[in-house]
Enzyme design. Structure first.
Site, PDB file in Angstrom:
ATOM      1  N   ARG A   1      -4.036  43.973 -35.663  1.00  0.00           N
ATOM      2  CA  ARG A   1      -2.926  44.215 -34.721  1.00  0.00           C
ATOM      3  C   ARG A   1      -2.912  45.681 -34.287  1.00  0.00           C
ATOM      4  NH1 ARG A   1       3.044  42.551 -36.547  1.00  0.00           N
ATOM      5  NH2 ARG A   1       2.952  44.559 -37.599  1.00  0.00           N
TER       6      ARG A   1
ATOM      7  N   ARG B   1       2.960  47.786 -46.358  1.00  0.00           N
ATOM      8  CA  ARG B   1       3.296  46.403 -45.954  1.00  0.00           C
ATOM      9  C   ARG B   1       2.554  45.393 -46.830  1.00  0.00           C
ATOM     10  NH1 ARG B   1       5.543  45.714 -40.124  1.00  0.00           N
ATOM     11  NH2 ARG B   1       6.619  47.683 -39.918  1.00  0.00           N
TER      12      ARG B   1
ATOM     13  N   ARG C   1       7.248  50.597 -31.043  1.00  0.00           N
ATOM     14  CA  ARG C   1       5.796  50.600 -30.791  1.00  0.00           C
ATOM     15  C   ARG C   1       5.584  50.713 -29.279  1.00  0.00           C
ATOM     16  NH1 ARG C   1       5.405  45.486 -34.626  1.00  0.00           N
ATOM     17  NH2 ARG C   1       5.395  46.566 -36.633  1.00  0.00           N
TER      18      ARG C   1
ATOM     19  N   GLY D   1       8.672  35.727 -43.724  1.00  0.00           N
ATOM     20  CA  GLY D   1       7.297  35.742 -44.234  1.00  0.00           C
ATOM     21  C   GLY D   1       6.782  37.168 -44.196  1.00  0.00           C
TER      22      GLY D   1
HETATM   23  N1  LIG Z   1      -2.944  31.742 -36.968  1.00  0.00           N
HETATM   24  C1  LIG Z   1      -3.404  32.939 -36.625  1.00  0.00           C
HETATM   25  N2  LIG Z   1      -4.716  33.190 -36.683  1.00  0.00           N
HETATM   26  C2  LIG Z   1      -5.219  34.400 -36.347  1.00  0.00           C
HETATM   27  N3  LIG Z   1      -4.461  35.447 -35.948  1.00  0.00           N
HETATM   28  C3  LIG Z   1      -3.140  35.252 -35.887  1.00  0.00           C
HETATM   29  C4  LIG Z   1      -2.527  34.012 -36.214  1.00  0.00           C
HETATM   30  N4  LIG Z   1      -1.204  34.124 -36.059  1.00  0.00           N
HETATM   31  C5  LIG Z   1      -0.965  35.387 -35.637  1.00  0.00           C
HETATM   32  N5  LIG Z   1      -2.127  36.072 -35.539  1.00  0.00           N
HETATM   33  C6  LIG Z   1      -2.298  37.496 -35.172  1.00  0.00           C
HETATM   34  O1  LIG Z   1      -1.907  38.260 -36.304  1.00  0.00           O
HETATM   35  C7  LIG Z   1      -1.274  39.487 -35.894  1.00  0.00           C
HETATM   36  C8  LIG Z   1       0.110  39.567 -36.549  1.00  0.00           C
HETATM   37  O2  LIG Z   1       0.946  38.578 -35.966  1.00  0.00           O
HETATM   38  P1  LIG Z   1       2.488  38.836 -35.697  1.00  0.00           P
HETATM   39  O3  LIG Z   1       2.659  40.179 -35.070  1.00  0.00           O
HETATM   40  O4  LIG Z   1       3.008  37.671 -34.998  1.00  0.00           O
HETATM   41  O5  LIG Z   1       2.991  38.907 -37.211  1.00  0.00           O
HETATM   42  P2  LIG Z   1       4.473  39.053 -37.776  1.00  0.00           P
HETATM   43  O6  LIG Z   1       4.585  38.149 -38.920  1.00  0.00           O
HETATM   44  O7  LIG Z   1       5.446  38.881 -36.685  1.00  0.00           O
HETATM   45  O8  LIG Z   1       4.451  40.555 -38.259  1.00  0.00           O
HETATM   46  P3  LIG Z   1       5.695  41.558 -38.527  1.00  0.00           P
HETATM   47  O9  LIG Z   1       6.496  40.961 -39.611  1.00  0.00           O
HETATM   48  O10 LIG Z   1       5.042  42.831 -38.926  1.00  0.00           O
HETATM   49  O11 LIG Z   1       6.453  41.692 -37.262  1.00  0.00           O
HETATM   50  C9  LIG Z   1      -1.231  39.453 -34.385  1.00  0.00           C
HETATM   51  O12 LIG Z   1      -2.264  40.244 -33.875  1.00  0.00           O
HETATM   52  C10 LIG Z   1      -1.425  37.982 -34.022  1.00  0.00           C
HETATM   53  O13 LIG Z   1      -2.069  37.815 -32.770  1.00  0.00           O
HETATM   54  N1  LIG Z   2      16.289  41.751 -43.116  1.00  0.00           N
HETATM   55  C1  LIG Z   2      15.819  41.902 -41.874  1.00  0.00           C
HETATM   56  N2  LIG Z   2      14.496  41.969 -41.650  1.00  0.00           N
HETATM   57  C2  LIG Z   2      14.072  42.106 -40.377  1.00  0.00           C
HETATM   58  C3  LIG Z   2      14.951  42.147 -39.295  1.00  0.00           C
HETATM   59  N3  LIG Z   2      14.236  42.280 -38.159  1.00  0.00           N
HETATM   60  C4  LIG Z   2      12.946  42.289 -38.528  1.00  0.00           C
HETATM   61  N4  LIG Z   2      12.837  42.175 -39.862  1.00  0.00           N
HETATM   62  C5  LIG Z   2      11.629  42.114 -40.659  1.00  0.00           C
HETATM   63  O1  LIG Z   2      11.084  43.397 -40.791  1.00  0.00           O
HETATM   64  C6  LIG Z   2       9.694  43.289 -41.004  1.00  0.00           C
HETATM   65  C7  LIG Z   2       8.954  44.319 -40.222  1.00  0.00           C
HETATM   66  O2  LIG Z   2       9.100  44.120 -38.854  1.00  0.00           O
HETATM   67  P1  LIG Z   2       8.292  45.011 -37.797  1.00  0.00           P
HETATM   68  O3  LIG Z   2       8.813  44.629 -36.459  1.00  0.00           O
HETATM   69  O4  LIG Z   2       8.510  46.439 -38.152  1.00  0.00           O
HETATM   70  O5  LIG Z   2       6.834  44.634 -37.973  1.00  0.00           O
HETATM   71  C8  LIG Z   2       9.312  41.860 -40.647  1.00  0.00           C
HETATM   72  O6  LIG Z   2       9.030  41.157 -41.839  1.00  0.00           O
HETATM   73  C9  LIG Z   2      10.550  41.287 -40.028  1.00  0.00           C
HETATM   74  O7  LIG Z   2      10.718  39.925 -40.330  1.00  0.00           O
HETATM   75  C10 LIG Z   2      16.347  42.074 -39.570  1.00  0.00           C
HETATM   76  O8  LIG Z   2      17.211  42.101 -38.681  1.00  0.00           O
HETATM   77  N5  LIG Z   2      16.728  41.949 -40.858  1.00  0.00           N
END
Ligand SMILES: Nc1ncnc2c1ncn2[C@@H]1O[C@H](COP(=O)(O)OP(=O)(O)OP(=O)(O)O)[C@@H](O)[C@H]1O
Ligand SMILES: Nc1nc2c(ncn2[C@@H]2O[C@H](COP(=O)(O)O)[C@@H](O)[C@H]2O)c(=O)[nH]1
Length: 400
Positions: free
Chosen positions: A267, A278, A174, A141
């Site tokens: 975040r 992004r 980070r 996603g």
């Molecule tokens: N359902 C929700 N409602 C409000 N805030 C949310 C929800 N889910 C996650 N968040 C917040 O949104 C921010 C982004 O969430 P998260 O870091 O889990 O995203 P991610 O999809 O893992 O991002 P990335 O792909 O960049 O790693 C965080 O600060 C988290 O606390």
């Molecule tokens: N194709 C891959 N995508 C990855 C992997 N690990 C993380 N991710 C994706 O990168 C973005 C950005 O992550 P972030 O930690 O910099 O916020 C996020 O959408 C992850 O799902 C991987 O091994 N392969």
């Protein structure tokens, strides 16, 4: 390797000379069509893995292929046999536990694709493992949608059921991120080399950096009997779909683009420029994720707890408490294999004496009729059981 073919007149003669040489060198040769695959010795690399060379009987040319997948360490002796026209089964003799059954893929969909990509001859190893293992889960996603948040909740509630696939990335850590826990933070040149060497199940260029899932990251979790969770982008999900890893694919959507932007900014981990990048990528990912048919399920992450409950339902966890998966059983030790007999998809392997004897408990059956997965990960679904060869119906077994 030098084999003298100068006086050979035809392909049959070449093959005869060839097979005599192989016996002397304790290497196995397997003929598939016009090619002879020679398995044995060392690949010459730093890790001392078993070597593979290919001899083309029409052109008389030797080729050292690119060898992908987890490689078997060299051993004193091994037996190799053609399984289908696409892969070779190798049993290591005097092997240690969990290191005795290997598959060398030579013409599977995976090696065919890699041959096209690399424009050269490619083969790929995978280790044979008993049982099928728990099904991995791909969570994908756009950045900021809440994938990491959902995965953390799952890992906290079911710590012995799930394991996280720790990706490699070239992006800088980070503030609170730890090497080996959140990511393996890796130099770009190192990561590029490891990708070329076939250590990755998938890799992609995401938001200006390289990210990738190593084969080892997934197998570490699966070998521990846990369900592996991969947090990867849509390109990575597409690559995994094309691989031999049979996973469940889940796409997480935001309730709106505005909410996604709000979460990403709140975040506070990215600069304004990175946030913009992004968000641009998120539009394409959302289109792709929702419309491509790549994903088995799409979940909207509006209210976090509702989304989490829905995720648990998809993973058949609703209402259940933590339970430990049954660890996949390992292939047990096979000391000093002496002979292999083959019938269809079963092998009778004898490791006690040269002769199959009545009442001997030195034999077991290796059943390869339900194989799953394969290179670049593990080949699963092996069935191995000890037998008294005279109790087992030996009709139709041929010495190999
Ligand atoms: N359902 C929700 N409602 C409000 N805030 C949310 C929800 N889910 C996650 N968040 C917040 O949104 C921010 C982004 O969430 P998260 O870091 O889990 O995203 P991610 O999809 O893992 O991002 P990335 O792909 O960049 O790693 C965080 O600060 C988290 O606390
Ligand atoms: N194709 C891959 N995508 C990855 C992997 N690990 C993380 N991710 C994706 O990168 C973005 C950005 O992550 P972030 O930690 O910099 O916020 C996020 O959408 C992850 O799902 C991987 O091994 N392969």
């Amino acid at each position: 390797m030098e084999v003298n073919f100068l006086n050979c007149k035809n392909q049959g003669e070449i093959q005869g000379v060839f097979e005599d040489e192989m016996k002397e060198k304790e290497q196995n040769s397997i003929t598939i069509g016009r090619k002879i695959y020679v398995v044995g010795g060392s690949d010459g690399g730093a890790t001392l893995s078993i070597g593979v060379q290919i001899f083309d009987t029409l052109t008389g040319i030797w080729e050292v292929p690119v060898i992908l997948g987890t490689k078997p360490a060299i051993c004193k002796c091994q037996s190799s046999v053609l399984l289908n026209q696409d892969r070779i089964l190798m049993v290591k003799k005097d092997s240690v536990r969990d290191d005795c059954i290997w598959f060398l893929e030579v013409d599977t969909p995976f090696t065919q694709e890699q041959k096209k990509l690399l424009q050269t001859e490619v083969v790929a190893w995978s280790k044979g493992v008993k049982g099928v293992g728990p099904q991995p889960v791909i969570i994908s996603g756009p950045s900021g949608v809440g994938k990491g948040t959902l995965i953390s909740k799952l890992m906290n509630e079911f710590p012995s059921m799930f394991g996280f696939s720790v990706s490699h990335t070239t992006r800088a850590p980070r503030e609170k991120e730890k090497h080996g826990i959140h990511y393996h933070f890796t130099e770009r040149s190192v990561m590029e080399k490891d990708i070329r060497d076939g250590k990755f199940l998938e890799s992609a260029f995401v938001h200006g950096n390289i990210y990738g899932t190593s084969i080892e990251a997934v197998e570490l979790v699966t070998d521990a009997g846990k369900r592996c969770i991969l947090d990867i982008d849509v390109q990575g999900a597409r690559s995994v779909r094309a691989s031999s890893l049979e996973a469940k694919f889940i796409f997480i959507c935001p309730p709106s683009f505005e909410e996604l932007e709000k979460r990403l900014r709140a975040r506070g981990t990215e600069t304004e420029e990175q946030v913009q990048k992004r968000l641009r990528n998120a539009r394409a990912e959302l289109n792709d994720g929702k419309s491509s048919g790549l994903f088995d399920h799409i979940l909207v992450n509006d209210d976090l707890n509702t989304c989490y409950e829905n995720l648990k339902k998809l993973l058949d966890l609703d209402g259940s408490t933590d339970s430990t998966y049954q660890s996949p059983s390992e292939v047990s030790e096979l000391p000093g294999v002496l002979s292999m007999l083959k019938a269809d998809r079963k092998f009778l392997i004898n490791y006690g004496t040269n002769d199959v004897q009545k009442g001997s408990n030195n034999s077991f059956v290796l059943d390869v009729s339900s194989l799953k997965g394969g290179a670049p990960g593990r080949t699963r679904g092996l069935n191995i059981y000890a037998v008294d060869p005279f109790e087992e119906n030996l009709y139709g077994l041929n010495q190999i």
